[in-house]
Design a protein around this motif. Structure first.
Motif, PDB file in Angstrom:
ATOM      1  N   ILE A  43      18.048  19.879  -8.259  1.00 45.10           N
ATOM      2  CA  ILE A  43      17.188  21.058  -8.092  1.00 45.10           C
ATOM      3  C   ILE A  43      15.759  20.589  -7.824  1.00 45.10           C
ATOM      4  O   ILE A  43      15.263  19.696  -8.506  1.00 45.10           O
ATOM      5  N   PRO A  44      15.065  21.178  -6.825  1.00 42.61           N
ATOM      6  CA  PRO A  44      13.659  20.800  -6.575  1.00 42.61           C
ATOM      7  C   PRO A  44      12.811  20.943  -7.831  1.00 42.61           C
ATOM      8  O   PRO A  44      12.994  21.881  -8.616  1.00 42.61           O
ATOM      9  N   HIS A  45      11.888  20.020  -8.021  1.00 42.21           N
ATOM     10  CA  HIS A  45      11.094  20.000  -9.255  1.00 42.21           C
ATOM     11  C   HIS A  45      10.193  21.223  -9.398  1.00 42.21           C
ATOM     12  O   HIS A  45       9.962  21.714 -10.511  1.00 42.21           O
ATOM     13  N   THR A  46       9.705  21.756  -8.264  1.00 41.07           N
ATOM     14  CA  THR A  46       8.728  22.848  -8.312  1.00 41.07           C
ATOM     15  C   THR A  46       9.123  23.962  -7.351  1.00 41.07           C
ATOM     16  O   THR A  46       9.575  23.694  -6.229  1.00 41.07           O
ATOM     17  N   LYS A  47       8.939  25.191  -7.807  1.00 45.15           N
ATOM     18  CA  LYS A  47       9.169  26.371  -6.963  1.00 45.15           C
ATOM     19  C   LYS A  47       7.930  27.259  -7.033  1.00 45.15           C
ATOM     20  O   LYS A  47       7.371  27.478  -8.106  1.00 45.15           O
ATOM     21  N   ILE A  48       7.508  27.772  -5.869  1.00 44.81           N
ATOM     22  CA  ILE A  48       6.304  28.609  -5.808  1.00 44.81           C
ATOM     23  C   ILE A  48       6.604  29.870  -4.999  1.00 44.81           C
ATOM     24  O   ILE A  48       7.100  29.784  -3.874  1.00 44.81           O
ATOM     25  N   ASN A  49       6.306  31.024  -5.578  1.00 40.86           N
ATOM     26  CA  ASN A  49       6.469  32.310  -4.902  1.00 40.86           C
ATOM     27  C   ASN A  49       5.121  32.844  -4.438  1.00 40.86           C
ATOM     28  O   ASN A  49       4.152  32.837  -5.201  1.00 40.86           O
ATOM     29  N   LEU A  88       2.963  19.486   5.048  1.00 36.04           N
ATOM     30  CA  LEU A  88       3.703  20.743   5.159  1.00 36.04           C
ATOM     31  C   LEU A  88       5.213  20.507   5.159  1.00 36.04           C
ATOM     32  O   LEU A  88       5.989  21.363   4.720  1.00 36.04           O
ATOM     33  N   GLN A  89       5.642  19.329   5.647  1.00 33.91           N
ATOM     34  CA  GLN A  89       7.071  19.014   5.667  1.00 33.91           C
ATOM     35  C   GLN A  89       7.668  18.900   4.268  1.00 33.91           C
ATOM     36  O   GLN A  89       8.888  18.953   4.109  1.00 33.91           O
ATOM     37  N   GLU A  90       6.823  18.725   3.259  1.00 30.05           N
ATOM     38  CA  GLU A  90       7.311  18.543   1.896  1.00 30.05           C
ATOM     39  C   GLU A  90       7.598  19.871   1.191  1.00 30.05           C
ATOM     40  O   GLU A  90       8.083  19.875   0.059  1.00 30.05           O
ATOM     41  N   PHE A  91       7.303  20.988   1.865  1.00 31.52           N
ATOM     42  CA  PHE A  91       7.556  22.305   1.285  1.00 31.52           C
ATOM     43  C   PHE A  91       8.699  22.974   2.042  1.00 31.52           C
ATOM     44  O   PHE A  91       8.547  23.357   3.207  1.00 31.52           O
ATOM     45  N   HIS A  92       9.837  23.104   1.380  1.00 34.41           N
ATOM     46  CA  HIS A  92      11.001  23.742   1.983  1.00 34.41           C
ATOM     47  C   HIS A  92      10.992  25.236   1.680  1.00 34.41           C
ATOM     48  O   HIS A  92      10.622  25.663   0.576  1.00 34.41           O
ATOM     49  N   ILE A  93      11.403  26.021   2.655  1.00 35.12           N
ATOM     50  CA  ILE A  93      11.437  27.474   2.484  1.00 35.12           C
ATOM     51  C   ILE A  93      12.823  27.867   1.992  1.00 35.12           C
ATOM     52  O   ILE A  93      13.809  27.724   2.725  1.00 35.12           O
ATOM     53  N   SER A  94      12.917  28.322   0.767  1.00 37.45           N
ATOM     54  CA  SER A  94      14.222  28.735   0.233  1.00 37.45           C
ATOM     55  C   SER A  94      14.458  30.226   0.420  1.00 37.45           C
ATOM     56  O   SER A  94      15.594  30.690   0.397  1.00 37.45           O
ATOM     57  N   ARG A  95      13.373  30.979   0.606  1.00 33.53           N
ATOM     58  CA  ARG A  95      13.513  32.414   0.869  1.00 33.53           C
ATOM     59  C   ARG A  95      12.310  32.883   1.672  1.00 33.53           C
ATOM     60  O   ARG A  95      11.181  32.476   1.412  1.00 33.53           O
ATOM     61  N   ILE A 142       5.215  38.630   7.812  1.00 38.47           N
ATOM     62  CA  ILE A 142       5.885  37.936   6.708  1.00 38.47           C
ATOM     63  C   ILE A 142       5.480  38.582   5.394  1.00 38.47           C
ATOM     64  O   ILE A 142       4.315  38.910   5.173  1.00 38.47           O
ATOM     65  N   GLY A 143       6.463  38.762   4.499  1.00 39.24           N
ATOM     66  CA  GLY A 143       6.196  39.306   3.176  1.00 39.24           C
ATOM     67  C   GLY A 143       6.330  38.228   2.119  1.00 39.24           C
ATOM     68  O   GLY A 143       5.572  37.266   2.079  1.00 39.24           O
ATOM     69  N   GLN A 144       7.347  38.356   1.273  1.00 38.55           N
ATOM     70  CA  GLN A 144       7.571  37.370   0.215  1.00 38.55           C
ATOM     71  C   GLN A 144       8.076  36.055   0.816  1.00 38.55           C
ATOM     72  O   GLN A 144       8.878  36.049   1.745  1.00 38.55           O
ATOM     73  N   ILE A 145       7.596  34.960   0.258  1.00 38.25           N
ATOM     74  CA  ILE A 145       8.054  33.636   0.691  1.00 38.25           C
ATOM     75  C   ILE A 145       8.145  32.734  -0.531  1.00 38.25           C
ATOM     76  O   ILE A 145       7.249  32.722  -1.384  1.00 38.25           O
ATOM     77  N   THR A 146       9.272  32.010  -0.652  1.00 36.42           N
ATOM     78  CA  THR A 146       9.489  31.095  -1.772  1.00 36.42           C
ATOM     79  C   THR A 146       9.575  29.669  -1.234  1.00 36.42           C
ATOM     80  O   THR A 146      10.361  29.387  -0.326  1.00 36.42           O
ATOM     81  N   LEU A 147       8.761  28.787  -1.809  1.00 37.81           N
ATOM     82  CA  LEU A 147       8.740  27.379  -1.406  1.00 37.81           C
ATOM     83  C   LEU A 147       9.280  26.510  -2.529  1.00 37.81           C
ATOM     84  O   LEU A 147       9.062  26.802  -3.710  1.00 37.81           O
ATOM     85  N   THR A 148       9.989  25.448  -2.163  1.00 37.47           N
ATOM     86  CA  THR A 148      10.430  24.461  -3.150  1.00 37.47           C
ATOM     87  C   THR A 148       9.996  23.078  -2.697  1.00 37.47           C
ATOM     88  O   THR A 148       9.890  22.796  -1.495  1.00 37.47           O
ATOM     89  N   THR A 149       9.724  22.219  -3.659  1.00 36.51           N
ATOM     90  CA  THR A 149       9.294  20.862  -3.346  1.00 36.51           C
ATOM     91  C   THR A 149       9.614  19.952  -4.532  1.00 36.51           C
ATOM     92  O   THR A 149       9.712  20.419  -5.671  1.00 36.51           O
TER      93      THR A 149
END
Length: 296
Positions: A61-67, A95-102, A3-10
């Motif tokens: 739109i999810p309140h927070t995004k983390i790359n 962990l269920q609260e973090f969706h993978i957008s990329r 796995i390389g880049q991963i973007t999470l939204t919550t």
């Protein structure tokens, strides 16, 4: 690792106390970007408070995004331990609260020239018009999923020459002097959470099923029309031996196998040392420190 880049939204809010520790928050006061606030941390980028589209639009739109770049963490559990303190709340998030957008997934193969890939490759679901070959060292196919096939070793060398930071894994590749061809797939709008991939990381392997390779040497209509000679003329002489080495089914299996071989150890939970082992280590450490003081 796979796995390389991963973007999470919550929809959880970030822990500003943790984020502000030595980091300058950059606000977007003009409303040009999706998120009002941005912070560049050592191992992550954090965006929060959407503000581009008016009240009701921003609510969608999810309140927070983390790359993250997953390669900068030795395993999934070190990424998780880094992630959780970034989130506000008294209890640990789920962990269920973090969706993978990329998510970007990789499979590496040693000593596979791009000429051979071009000669044998057929990607299911994509037309030939969507294939582009950039500067002789990268193949791009489609947009979502976005496929990129390139010489990873050469990419690392270019990064190092430009003074850019390279990961420990990239240092290992560079020091090995091996030529690595990377099959990379970037999936946007991935329908899953962190919990889903930790529960079954093997599910990501299905994305590599779209790679199909064929033996044009054995297809009679191609040979009868002189297609074999035409295809061989497009392959540099020093790379022609690899055609026999990497046959269709073998290459398809190798891509999936190498992906899982690098992915599964990253998700393997480290063994928890019992309390007596920890005490023993601390005791030995204290004894060494005392011995050092006595010697000095």
């Amino acid at each position: 690792m796979g796995i390389g880049q991963i973007t999470l939204t919550t929809n959880l809010k970030p822990n500003l106390f943790t984020i502000r520790n030595g980091v300058r928050i950059k606000p977007d006061n003009l409303g040009n970007k999706f998120y009002k606030n941005f912070a560049q941390l050592e191992l992550a980028q954090v965006f929060w408070e959407p503000h581009k589209f008016g009240f009701f639009g921003n609510l969608t739109i999810p309140h927070t995004k983390i790359n993250f770049n997953a390669q900068r963490f030795k395993n999934f559990y070190s990424l998780r331990e880094y992630l959780f303190p970034l989130i506000k709340g008294f209890a640990k998030p789920e962990l269920q609260e973090f969706h993978i957008s990329r998510i970007e997934i990789h499979s590496d193969i040693e000593a596979l020239p791009l000429d051979t890939v071009l000669a044998r490759l057929w990607v299911m679901g994509y037309r030939r018009e969507s294939v582009s070959f950039y500067k002789g060292n990268s193949i791009y196919i489609g947009s979502n999923p976005k496929i990129r096939i390139f010489n990873k070793t050469q990419q690392i060398k270019r990064k190092a020459l430009k003074g850019k930071q390279i990961s420990e894994l990239e240092k290992e590749i560079l020091n090995s002097n091996k030529s690595i061809t990377r099959f990379s797939i970037e999936i946007r709008n991935y329908k899953g959470t962190l919990y889903d991939i930790t529960k079954s990381p093997k599910q990501l392997t299905s994305y590599f099923d779209r790679f199909k390779f064929y033996n044009f040497e054995e297809i009679e209509p191609i040979n009868r029309m002189g297609g074999f000679q035409i295809l061989m003329s497009k392959i540099r002489r020093e790379h022609r031996k690899s055609l026999a080495q990497f046959k269709d089914k073998d290459l398809e299996k190798l891509i999936r196998k190498n992906f899982l071989d690098s992915l599964l150890p990253w998700f393997k939970e480290p063994k928890k040392e019992d309390i007596f082992s920890q005490i023993d280590k601390e005791f030995k450490k204290a004894v060494k420190e005392i011995e050092k003081i006595i010697e000095d």
